[in-house]
Structure formats: structure tokens, C-alpha cells
Design a protein around this motif. Structure first.
Motif, short mmCIF file in Angstrom:
data_model
loop_
_atom_site.label_atom_id
_atom_site.label_comp_id
_atom_site.label_asym_id
_atom_site.label_seq_id
_atom_site.Cartn_x
_atom_site.Cartn_y
_atom_site.Cartn_z
N SER A 1 65.70 79.18 79.49
CA SER A 1 66.40 78.67 78.32
C SER A 1 65.40 77.96 77.42
O SER A 1 64.74 77.01 77.84
CB SER A 1 67.49 77.68 78.76
N SER B 1 64.77 76.27 73.53
CA SER B 1 65.37 75.83 72.28
C SER B 1 64.26 75.30 71.37
O SER B 1 63.20 74.87 71.84
CB SER B 1 66.43 74.75 72.52
N GLN C 1 64.35 72.63 69.79
CA GLN C 1 64.22 71.20 70.04
C GLN C 1 63.26 70.94 71.21
O GLN C 1 62.47 70.00 71.16
CB GLN C 1 65.58 70.58 70.32
#
Length: 134
Positions: free
Chosen positions: A115, A117, A119
Motif C-alpha cells: 500500500s 500513498s 502522504q
């Protein structure tokens, strides 16, 4: 298909309303990260059942072993963020120690969960900036 789209739109709308209400009731600093060291000590104890000192004393290889053997994949990201924000509020060698460990666990979390992101990449960039400036 249309039902799930509407459900997602409704959920996003509800989250945005929740953010607005939180800002309205708690003020503009509702989403700022804590700066009180006791908040971090409590977070380590509550979520990882270890003291802050335990994480400070671990070597990076011991931390990797601990993370892989004792934590679930979903716990890696919260640990990385706890180490990160604790490190941002620390000074000197303690800050570097916590930030290096946050970077290690954040990379491990991204590898284990697949995963990614934007951010997370922002956090890694912030960590690199802090580590390179000292």
C-alpha cells in the motif's frame, strides 16, 4: 454499480462534514499532531504494549524482527507514524534515532502491505530532510 458509487460519494461527504464539525468545535488546531511527550508514551503502551524506552533502545535489526514477528501488518503504519511524530518533537540524537526507525518501519509497512500513498512519500521526504539537516 451505481449503488456503490453513491455509497462512496455519501461516505466521502460524511467524512468531510465530520472534519468541518471537528474544526468548528475544536478550533483550527483540531488536526495538528500532539506535542506532549506523555501522549506518545501512552500511545506506545496502549497500541503496542511496550514502553517508549523499549523502542528507543531497540536496534534497527531488532525493530525489524519485532515488527515482523509480533505485529500485524496493519500495525506497522501506526507504529511508523507514532515514531515519526514522536521524533519530530524530540531533539538531538533521540530525534535522529526515532526518525531513522520511523523511516525503516514506514518502508517495511509499504513493502508488507503493498500500500503506497503520496502522504507516505511526503513523510519519507520529511524524514530525509530532517536527517540530512543534522
Amino acid at each position: 454499480m451505481g449503488l456503490s458509487f453513491k455509497k462512496d460519494v455519501l461516505m466521502n461527504w460524511m467524512e468531510e462534514i465530520g472534519k468541518f464539525l471537528r474544526i468548528w468545535t475544536e478550533g483550527h488546531d483540531a488536526f495538528t499532531e500532539p506535542t506532549d511527550p506523555t501522549v506518545f508514551e501512552g500511545a506506545y503502551e496502549k497500541f503496542f504494549e511496550k514502553s517508549r524506552g523499549y523502542f528507543l533502545e531497540l536496534s534497527e535489526s531488532e525493530l525489524t524482527t519485532y515488527s515482523k514477528e509480533e505485529l500485524q501488518a496493519q500495525q506497522l503504519h501506526p507504529l511508523a507514524l507514532t515514531l515519526l511524530f514522536d521524533g519530530l518533537n524530540a531533539n538531538g540524537e533521540e530525534q535522529q534515532n526515532l526518525l531513522r526507525k520511523a523511516k525503516l518501519i514506514l518502508n517495511l509497512a509499504m513493502a508488507e502491505t503493498a500500500s503506497f500513498s503520496f502522504q507516505d512519500y511526503q513523510y519519507l521526504s520529511m524524514i530525509d530532510g530532517k536527517l540530512n539537516n543534522q
